[in-house]
Scaffold this motif. Structure first.
Motif, PDB file in Angstrom:
ATOM      1  N   UNK A  51       0.868  -1.189   0.000  1.00 59.95           N
ATOM      2  CA  UNK A  51       0.000   0.000   0.000  1.00 59.95           C
ATOM      3  C   UNK A  51       0.897   1.229   0.000  1.00 59.95           C
ATOM      4  N   UNK A  52       0.633   2.150  -0.942  1.00 62.63           N
ATOM      5  CA  UNK A  52       1.386   3.406  -1.021  1.00 62.63           C
ATOM      6  C   UNK A  52       0.372   4.544  -1.125  1.00 62.63           C
ATOM      7  N   UNK A  53       0.422   5.484  -0.193  1.00 64.63           N
ATOM      8  CA  UNK A  53      -0.559   6.568  -0.163  1.00 64.63           C
ATOM      9  C   UNK A  53       0.129   7.910   0.089  1.00 64.63           C
ATOM     10  N   UNK A  54      -0.398   8.928  -0.545  1.00 65.34           N
ATOM     11  CA  UNK A  54      -0.021  10.331  -0.308  1.00 65.34           C
ATOM     12  C   UNK A  54       1.485  10.570  -0.422  1.00 65.34           C
ATOM     13  N   UNK A  55       2.064  10.134  -1.532  1.00 64.84           N
ATOM     14  CA  UNK A  55       3.453  10.442  -1.848  1.00 64.84           C
ATOM     15  C   UNK A  55       3.509  11.234  -3.145  1.00 64.84           C
ATOM     16  N   UNK A  56       4.501  12.140  -3.225  1.00 57.28           N
ATOM     17  CA  UNK A  56       4.798  12.854  -4.458  1.00 57.28           C
ATOM     18  C   UNK A  56       6.082  12.261  -5.029  1.00 57.28           C
ATOM     19  N   UNK A  57       6.095  11.979  -6.332  1.00 56.79           N
ATOM     20  CA  UNK A  57       7.273  11.382  -6.973  1.00 56.79           C
ATOM     21  C   UNK A  57       7.590  12.226  -8.207  1.00 56.79           C
ATOM     22  N   UNK A  58       8.689  12.971  -8.158  1.00 56.35           N
ATOM     23  CA  UNK A  58       8.997  13.917  -9.234  1.00 56.35           C
ATOM     24  C   UNK A  58      10.472  13.799  -9.638  1.00 56.35           C
ATOM     25  N   UNK A  59      10.779  12.837 -10.537  1.00 57.37           N
ATOM     26  CA  UNK A  59      12.150  12.796 -11.063  1.00 57.37           C
ATOM     27  C   UNK A  59      12.436  14.082 -11.814  1.00 57.37           C
ATOM     28  N   UNK A  60      13.641  14.541 -11.734  1.00 55.67           N
ATOM     29  CA  UNK A  60      13.973  15.829 -12.341  1.00 55.67           C
ATOM     30  C   UNK A  60      15.252  15.673 -13.145  1.00 55.67           C
ATOM     31  N   UNK A  61      15.078  15.153 -14.364  1.00 55.07           N
ATOM     32  CA  UNK A  61      16.197  14.846 -15.242  1.00 55.07           C
ATOM     33  C   UNK A  61      15.928  15.381 -16.639  1.00 55.07           C
ATOM     34  N   UNK A  62      16.952  15.598 -17.450  1.00 56.81           N
ATOM     35  CA  UNK A  62      16.732  16.018 -18.842  1.00 56.81           C
ATOM     36  C   UNK A  62      15.955  14.962 -19.618  1.00 56.81           C
ATOM     37  N   UNK A  63      15.196  15.399 -20.614  1.00 58.60           N
ATOM     38  CA  UNK A  63      14.408  14.441 -21.388  1.00 58.60           C
ATOM     39  C   UNK A  63      15.261  13.560 -22.288  1.00 58.60           C
ATOM     40  N   UNK A  64      16.552  13.806 -22.328  1.00 57.94           N
ATOM     41  CA  UNK A  64      17.457  12.956 -23.097  1.00 57.94           C
ATOM     42  C   UNK A  64      17.792  11.659 -22.365  1.00 57.94           C
ATOM     43  N   UNK A  65      17.452  11.580 -21.077  1.00 56.57           N
ATOM     44  CA  UNK A  65      17.665  10.354 -20.301  1.00 56.57           C
ATOM     45  C   UNK A  65      16.371   9.554 -20.347  1.00 56.57           C
ATOM     46  N   UNK A  66      16.385   8.428 -21.043  1.00 54.98           N
ATOM     47  CA  UNK A  66      15.144   7.716 -21.364  1.00 54.98           C
ATOM     48  C   UNK A  66      14.778   6.695 -20.286  1.00 54.98           C
ATOM     49  N   UNK A  67      13.531   6.224 -20.399  1.00 51.69           N
ATOM     50  CA  UNK A  67      13.030   5.091 -19.604  1.00 51.69           C
ATOM     51  C   UNK A  67      12.996   5.343 -18.102  1.00 51.69           C
ATOM     52  N   UNK A  68      12.710   6.565 -17.717  1.00 54.24           N
ATOM     53  CA  UNK A  68      12.520   6.895 -16.303  1.00 54.24           C
ATOM     54  C   UNK A  68      11.023   7.042 -16.040  1.00 54.24           C
ATOM     55  N   UNK A  69      10.455   6.121 -15.266  1.00 54.78           N
ATOM     56  CA  UNK A  69       9.067   6.239 -14.834  1.00 54.78           C
ATOM     57  C   UNK A  69       8.997   7.041 -13.539  1.00 54.78           C
ATOM     58  N   UNK A  70       7.780   7.435 -13.179  1.00 56.59           N
ATOM     59  CA  UNK A  70       7.578   7.968 -11.843  1.00 56.59           C
ATOM     60  C   UNK A  70       7.460   6.832 -10.840  1.00 56.59           C
ATOM     61  N   UNK A  71       6.489   5.954 -11.087  1.00 59.08           N
ATOM     62  CA  UNK A  71       6.274   4.759 -10.270  1.00 59.08           C
ATOM     63  C   UNK A  71       6.125   3.568 -11.201  1.00 59.08           C
ATOM     64  N   UNK A  72       6.819   2.476 -10.912  1.00 58.54           N
ATOM     65  CA  UNK A  72       6.692   1.228 -11.658  1.00 58.54           C
ATOM     66  C   UNK A  72       6.244   0.123 -10.711  1.00 58.54           C
TER      67      UNK A  72
END
Length: 405
Positions: free
Chosen positions: A87-108
């Motif tokens: 169970x995961x509740x009330x979290x913020x997930x914001x990777x902050x990388x250039x769009x040239x770095x591929x295959x980064x999800x927020x949550x998998x």
């Protein structure tokens, strides 16, 4: 109960220490702020049976991001992999990388079962903001905001990604905001129970609900009471639900009812693509698991009020404001680079002298004793433990802008 007492990447008192340990446990936050991860936070095989409850964090809550100072391979911040009972509740997930770095999800969530994602906010992924991969089943994703995937690979949610078994998946009361496509994307085995219920999809560029029917074909899916709203970035003509026949080996089975589209005068969101009309069925593939189905208009208002991690940070506030009011044009645009991380206010956590995870000040509300560690008792005999009663109440309080002392 395992208290999270600092914002370190690892070590005693960190979120990682709780999330990656073995055995049943609950991560309770006694701190608020930004956690900068040097590598993915992975709830993996053997480390399931965990609840990460962000509503317990004081102040502005907790935000996960990638440590930009880290020289190691860049990574998806939060991963559930081959784990059960999460169970995961009330979290913020914001990777902050250039769009040239591929295959980064927020949550998998990969190859996992019995996973509940609720009131989570993600943005700025270079792949999906949310990704359900492999044989993941008994998955619910609810009350969340997935916004501003980075171009050129800007995606809201991939719900059916390379499964090999039938799946049970509910995607409900979420907001997909300013993502290029995959709003959401689905490809599932026959005999699955997949439902897309009461979501708000805003400002897709080219694709909304994508349905594939690749090997072995026969994707069964129900779209019920969703609201599809065009924005400034939306192409002139798009389809809210579209069967993509690429590599299809059998027709999907698509049930739809109560879905609404809205477009400004210079756009057109058509409910069904021509090929999709030929594969509609007259009843859902399974009885809906959602107990309270709203109209699309009711869902719109409820999502505007209560979706995402609370208290809303500046990013979520902006995204919701850009959606705008029903029946009126909104703002928003596709983005190529992440924005600045929002400020997360610090504050004192609620008092919990008996260490049972409940705020002492409100324990009597649930029949609990603030001088006794009685989290798992059902003092009011309503079928829920004192702890579960409190955590649901606390989630509702956070959504309403309140936090106990």
């Amino acid at each position: 109960m395992v208290p999270v007492t600092n914002l370190d990447d690892a070590g005693p008192g960190s979120l990682r220490a709780c999330a990656e340990m073995r055995g049943p446990r609950t991560c309770i936050f006694r701190v608020s702020g930004v956690i900068r991860l040097k590598k993915s936070l992975v709830i993996g095989k053997g480390s399931g049976q965990v609840s990460i409850l962000g509503q317990t964090a004081p102040g502005g809550g907790v935000l996960l991001t990638i440590d930009e100072r880290n020289d190691e391979k860049k990574h998806t911040p939060l991963v559930v992999k081959r784990a059960d009972d999460v169970i995961i509740r009330h979290l913020r997930v914001r990777p902050r990388l250039p769009n040239t770095i591929s295959n980064i999800d927020g949550v998998t969530v990969e190859d996992s079962k019995k996973v509940y994602i609720d009131h989570v906010s993600t943005s700025w992924s270079t792949d999906e903001n949310f990704n359900s991969h492999s044989n993941t089943s008994d998955l619910t994703v609810a009350n969340s905001i997935f916004g501003e995937g980075l171009n050129k690979h800007s995606k809201c949610a991939l719900i059916g990604s390379d499964p090999r078994v039938p799946q049970n998946i509910t995607f409900m009361r979420n907001a997909c905001i300013s993502n290029r496509d995959r709003n959401p994307d689905n490809n599932h085995y026959a005999n699955s129970c997949v439902e897309i219920v009461n979501n708000l999809f805003f400002n897709a560029l080219s694709e909304w609900g994508e349905i594939f029917s690749q090997y072995p074909g026969g994707t069964p899916i129900a779209f019920v009471g969703n609201y599809f709203k065009a924005g400034a970035s939306t192409n002139d003509l798009t389809y809210a639900m579209a069967w993509d026949q690429a590599a299809s080996v059998d027709k999907p089975h698509i049930y739809q009812t109560g879905n609404v589209t809205w477009s400004p005068s210079n756009k057109s969101v058509v409910l069904l693509s021509p090929e999709t009309e030929d594969v509609l069925v007259d009843k859902p593939p399974c009885a809906l698991a959602v107990s309270e189905v709203l109209t699309a208009e009711q869902a719109y208002e409820e999502i505007i009020r209560s979706a995402g991690a609370f208290p809303r940070d500046a990013v979520d506030q902006r995204l919701i404001n850009e959606v705008g009011q029903m029946g009126a044009e909104g703002g928003g645009e596709m983005v190529k680079e992440p924005g600045p991380l929002p400020d997360i206010a610090s504050a004192e956590p609620y008092i919990d002298a008996d260490g049972d995870g409940l705020a002492d000040s409100v324990e009597p509300r649930f029949g609990a004793n603030p001088a006794k560690s009685d989290a798992w008792e059902d003092s009011d005999e309503n079928g829920w433990s004192n702890f579960d009663d409190f955590m649901q109440w606390l989630s509702e309080e956070r959504t309403a802008g309140r936090y106990p002392q």
